[in-house]
Design a protein around this motif. Structure first.
Motif, PDB file in Angstrom:
ATOM      1  N   LEU A 162       0.841  -1.201   0.000  1.00 34.46           N
ATOM      2  CA  LEU A 162       0.000   0.000   0.000  1.00 34.46           C
ATOM      3  C   LEU A 162       0.878   1.253   0.000  1.00 34.46           C
ATOM      4  N   MET A 163       1.909   1.266   0.829  1.00 29.13           N
ATOM      5  CA  MET A 163       2.803   2.423   0.898  1.00 29.13           C
ATOM      6  C   MET A 163       3.600   2.569  -0.397  1.00 29.13           C
ATOM      7  N   TYR A 164       4.179   1.469  -0.882  1.00 33.28           N
ATOM      8  CA  TYR A 164       5.050   1.540  -2.058  1.00 33.28           C
ATOM      9  C   TYR A 164       4.274   1.906  -3.317  1.00 33.28           C
ATOM     10  N   LEU A 165       3.160   1.233  -3.552  1.00 28.23           N
ATOM     11  CA  LEU A 165       2.405   1.464  -4.784  1.00 28.23           C
ATOM     12  C   LEU A 165       1.704   2.821  -4.785  1.00 28.23           C
ATOM     13  N   ALA A 166       1.299   3.296  -3.600  1.00 29.28           N
ATOM     14  CA  ALA A 166       0.727   4.643  -3.522  1.00 29.28           C
ATOM     15  C   ALA A 166       1.791   5.670  -3.872  1.00 29.28           C
ATOM     16  N   TYR A 167       3.016   5.433  -3.409  1.00 29.46           N
ATOM     17  CA  TYR A 167       4.131   6.319  -3.742  1.00 29.46           C
ATOM     18  C   TYR A 167       4.410   6.309  -5.245  1.00 29.46           C
ATOM     19  N   ARG A 168       4.176   5.161  -5.882  1.00 27.57           N
ATOM     20  CA  ARG A 168       4.405   5.035  -7.322  1.00 27.57           C
ATOM     21  C   ARG A 168       3.278   5.657  -8.139  1.00 27.57           C
ATOM     22  N   GLY A 169       2.249   6.140  -7.457  1.00 28.52           N
ATOM     23  CA  GLY A 169       1.221   6.891  -8.153  1.00 28.52           C
ATOM     24  C   GLY A 169      -0.073   6.160  -8.430  1.00 28.52           C
ATOM     25  N   THR A 229      -3.701   4.984  -7.551  1.00 32.50           N
ATOM     26  CA  THR A 229      -4.725   5.500  -6.655  1.00 32.50           C
ATOM     27  C   THR A 229      -5.131   4.483  -5.597  1.00 32.50           C
ATOM     28  N   VAL A 230      -5.399   5.000  -4.416  1.00 35.58           N
ATOM     29  CA  VAL A 230      -5.818   4.139  -3.312  1.00 35.58           C
ATOM     30  C   VAL A 230      -7.194   3.531  -3.573  1.00 35.58           C
ATOM     31  N   LEU A 231      -7.964   4.117  -4.496  1.00 36.65           N
ATOM     32  CA  LEU A 231      -9.269   3.548  -4.846  1.00 36.65           C
ATOM     33  C   LEU A 231      -9.111   2.155  -5.449  1.00 36.65           C
ATOM     34  N   ILE A 232      -7.994   1.936  -6.119  1.00 30.89           N
ATOM     35  CA  ILE A 232      -7.688   0.613  -6.665  1.00 30.89           C
ATOM     36  C   ILE A 232      -6.942  -0.223  -5.641  1.00 30.89           C
ATOM     37  N   LEU A 233      -5.957   0.408  -5.002  1.00 29.57           N
ATOM     38  CA  LEU A 233      -5.090  -0.341  -4.088  1.00 29.57           C
ATOM     39  C   LEU A 233      -5.824  -0.873  -2.865  1.00 29.57           C
ATOM     40  N   ALA A 234      -6.656  -0.042  -2.237  1.00 32.07           N
ATOM     41  CA  ALA A 234      -7.259  -0.419  -0.955  1.00 32.07           C
ATOM     42  C   ALA A 234      -8.051  -1.721  -1.020  1.00 32.07           C
ATOM     43  N   PRO A 235      -9.000  -1.886  -1.956  1.00 36.73           N
ATOM     44  CA  PRO A 235      -9.733  -3.150  -1.983  1.00 36.73           C
ATOM     45  C   PRO A 235      -8.871  -4.338  -2.390  1.00 36.73           C
ATOM     46  N   LEU A 236      -7.987  -4.144  -3.359  1.00 40.24           N
ATOM     47  CA  LEU A 236      -7.155  -5.259  -3.817  1.00 40.24           C
ATOM     48  C   LEU A 236      -6.204  -5.739  -2.733  1.00 40.24           C
ATOM     49  N   LEU A 237      -5.569  -4.802  -2.041  1.00 33.96           N
ATOM     50  CA  LEU A 237      -4.604  -5.199  -1.016  1.00 33.96           C
ATOM     51  C   LEU A 237      -5.293  -5.695   0.249  1.00 33.96           C
ATOM     52  N   ILE A 268       2.258   5.091   6.588  1.00 40.06           N
ATOM     53  CA  ILE A 268       2.115   4.043   5.571  1.00 40.06           C
ATOM     54  C   ILE A 268       1.205   4.493   4.440  1.00 40.06           C
ATOM     55  N   THR A 269       0.083   5.096   4.791  1.00 38.69           N
ATOM     56  CA  THR A 269      -0.881   5.512   3.768  1.00 38.69           C
ATOM     57  C   THR A 269      -0.511   6.845   3.120  1.00 38.69           C
ATOM     58  N   GLY A 270       0.396   7.598   3.750  1.00 41.08           N
ATOM     59  CA  GLY A 270       0.724   8.921   3.234  1.00 41.08           C
ATOM     60  C   GLY A 270      -0.424   9.891   3.393  1.00 41.08           C
ATOM     61  N   PRO A 281       8.176  11.570   2.469  1.00 41.16           N
ATOM     62  CA  PRO A 281       8.340  12.035   1.082  1.00 41.16           C
ATOM     63  C   PRO A 281       7.261  11.594   0.099  1.00 41.16           C
ATOM     64  N   HIS A 282       6.543  10.493   0.368  1.00 39.06           N
ATOM     65  CA  HIS A 282       5.550  10.010  -0.599  1.00 39.06           C
ATOM     66  C   HIS A 282       4.187  10.678  -0.421  1.00 39.06           C
ATOM     67  N   ASN A 283       4.053  11.563   0.562  1.00 38.64           N
ATOM     68  CA  ASN A 283       2.775  12.224   0.826  1.00 38.64           C
ATOM     69  C   ASN A 283       2.340  13.095  -0.357  1.00 38.64           C
ATOM     70  N   GLY A 284       1.057  12.989  -0.720  1.00 38.40           N
ATOM     71  CA  GLY A 284       0.545  13.723  -1.863  1.00 38.40           C
ATOM     72  C   GLY A 284       0.614  15.223  -1.703  1.00 38.40           C
ATOM     73  N   ALA A 285       0.348  15.726  -0.497  1.00 36.65           N
ATOM     74  CA  ALA A 285       0.404  17.167  -0.257  1.00 36.65           C
ATOM     75  C   ALA A 285       1.825  17.693  -0.401  1.00 36.65           C
ATOM     76  N   VAL A 286       2.798  16.913   0.048  1.00 34.74           N
ATOM     77  CA  VAL A 286       4.201  17.315  -0.088  1.00 34.74           C
ATOM     78  C   VAL A 286       4.588  17.385  -1.560  1.00 34.74           C
ATOM     79  N   ILE A 287       4.214  16.361  -2.316  1.00 33.26           N
ATOM     80  CA  ILE A 287       4.533  16.327  -3.743  1.00 33.26           C
ATOM     81  C   ILE A 287       3.867  17.496  -4.467  1.00 33.26           C
TER      82      ILE A 287
END
Length: 456
Positions: free
Chosen positions: A14-21, A23-31, A361-363, A409-415
């Motif tokens: 969840l942390m790595y793939l969210a950082y890679r861009g 969306t959590v809408l896909i990641l959350a249910p799958l993971l 973890i979730t950013g 560093p992977h936080n969306g607001a920071v980016i």
């Protein structure tokens, strides 16, 4: 043991793939379902429809109005020019020789008044460029100043803040946005004071070494016609209205018996905070539109755009809540839960750890806190009652803690902040990290110590 490994792998992905861009809408249910597969004895489709989606919907039902109204309020303040007027007035009053302080205070006033973090960043950036150039302060300190004012104490610590990070704990601990005012003020002093000290010393040292503003293209800047902006005295009224109405409505609703709520399996203590914030935002939006209608080119478009812009944030956070509740149902989670609750000392420590780690973890500050409280909120409320700890302390500690590791560093607001300012992690993240990760974590520790002695 295999189930625990599955949860850890799921969180890591969840942390790595969210950082890679992705969306959590896909990641959350799958993971979430990946963790279910590792558990070996939990039905997959039932976990999705009856747990993930049920909790997704329940969270949206509670918090969609706050996300939506907050976004509309921010859009109105942005489109009318009120946000820029407030920021410009503060900057002029503080003085161009105090560029960092002016930027921090401008962001703080707007954020504390309910304007969304992203709107604040866009509104203050052009003013920050002008101030930093005039004072010849290195631009690389600008993201840290904006982050200190918008992403820290006004978001999580100051009592009464209408930001969602201060609203989420209300439903779990039967509190209002003004919970634990002393702890909140102490945390604010720590974050603001140490943050300003850090940025001041760092910028002074850089300037003494001969570093100036630097050669920057400074894109994404809209030229402001100051004569077209609403007056400060008018612009600040909706900000004051949000805070004042939220306070008085919270007192009003809290005084009502509302026995009829038993028919809805809830009580006034559970909803008074949500109700007061919803009504405060509605009334403040109306006030802002009426006062500054001449500055709105298209009122309907502004309202529609604000409402629509809230859908992705609420959907993302709801998905993270759904994810957390799926994990909560797994047998292996009881082991992790026991480990969290077994952390020595007051349960405020374990709450802070769980909230901060999940936010990291979730950013996402709101996402991490929602997962932590969704899984353990009822346990902590029971502990508060059993140990005689004021539930307001749990509210404030959870809120402050979620604003620590969330800005890794992977936080969306920071980016987004770095994108708007045209700088990189290498240039500016050390100052962002100190102001939004290290110092808020220190503030949490101090507040836990104070709360352990009954201070709220």
């Amino acid at each position: 043991m295999l189930g625990v490994i599955g949860i850890i792998i799921s969180l890591a992905l969840l942390m790595y793939l969210a950082y890679r861009g992705i969306t959590v809408l896909i990641l959350a249910p799958l993971l979430a379902l990946l963790a279910v597969v590792f558990s070996g004895n939990t039905p997959i489709f039932a976990s999705y429809t009856e747990v993930f989606m049920a909790n997704f919907a329940a969270y949206a039902k509670t918090y969609l109005p706050i996300f939506m109204l907050g976004a509309i309020f921010g859009k109105v303040m942005d489109d009318t020019g009120a946000a820029k007027s407030i920021a410009l007035t503060i900057a002029n009053k503080v003085g161009k020789d105090k560029a960092i302080l002016a930027v921090v205070l401008s962001c703080a006033v707007l954020t504390y008044g309910g304007v969304s973090l992203f709107v604040v960043t866009f509104a203050v950036y052009p003013i920050a460029v002008e101030l930093f150039r005039a004072a010849n302060v290195p631009k690389r300190f600008m993201p840290g100043a904006i982050a200190l004012g918008a992403f820290t104490f006004t978001m999580t610590a100051l009592p009464g803040s209408p930001q969602i990070q201060n609203a989420i704990p209300m439903a779990f601990f039967h509190t209002t946005a003004w919970a634990a005012p002393i702890l909140g003020i102490v945390a604010t002093i720590v974050m603001f004071g140490l943050g300003m000290m850090w940025l001041g010393r760092r910028s002074k040292k850089a300037m003494e070494a001969g570093e100036g503003y630097g050669d920057h293209h400074d894109g994404n800047i809209e030229v402001m016609d100051e004569s077209q902006l609403p007056k400060f005295t008018v612009s600040i009224i909706p900000i004051i209205a949000v805070l004042a109405l939220n306070l008085f409505l919270g007192i009003y609703f809290g005084s009502q018996k509302a026995e009829y709520l038993a028919n809805y399996n809830t009580s006034i203590s559970s909803v008074k905070g949500i109700w007061s914030l919803i009504l405060a935002l509605v009334l403040s939006i109306i006030i802002a539109v009426l006062l500054m209608r001449k500055n709105l080119k298209n009122t309907l478009k502004t309202l529609n755009t604000g409402a629509i812009s809230s859908l992705l944030p609420i959907s993302n956070t709801s998905a993270e809540v759904g994810y957390g509740n799926v994990i909560k149902t797994l047998g292996a989670f009881s082991l992790l839960k026991s480990a969290i609750l077994a952390i020595p000392g007051t349960p405020l420590i374990s709450l802070a750890v769980a909230t901060s780690v999940l936010a990291g973890i979730t950013g996402s500050a709101s996402g991490g806190m929602s997962i932590a409280l969704g899984a353990l909120g009822d346990v902590y409320l029971q502990k508060a009652v059993a140990l005689g700890i004021n539930p307001e302390a749990f509210h404030r500690i959870a809120s402050i803690a979620c604003g620590g590791l969330d800005t890794l560093p992977h936080n969306g607001a920071v980016i987004t902040l770095l994108g708007i300012t045209g700088l990189t992690h290498r240039q500016s993240y050390a100052d962002i990290g100190m102001c939004t990760v290290v110092i808020p974590t220190l503030a949490v520790i101090i507040c836990i110590i104070l709360a352990s002695f009954g201070v709220v």
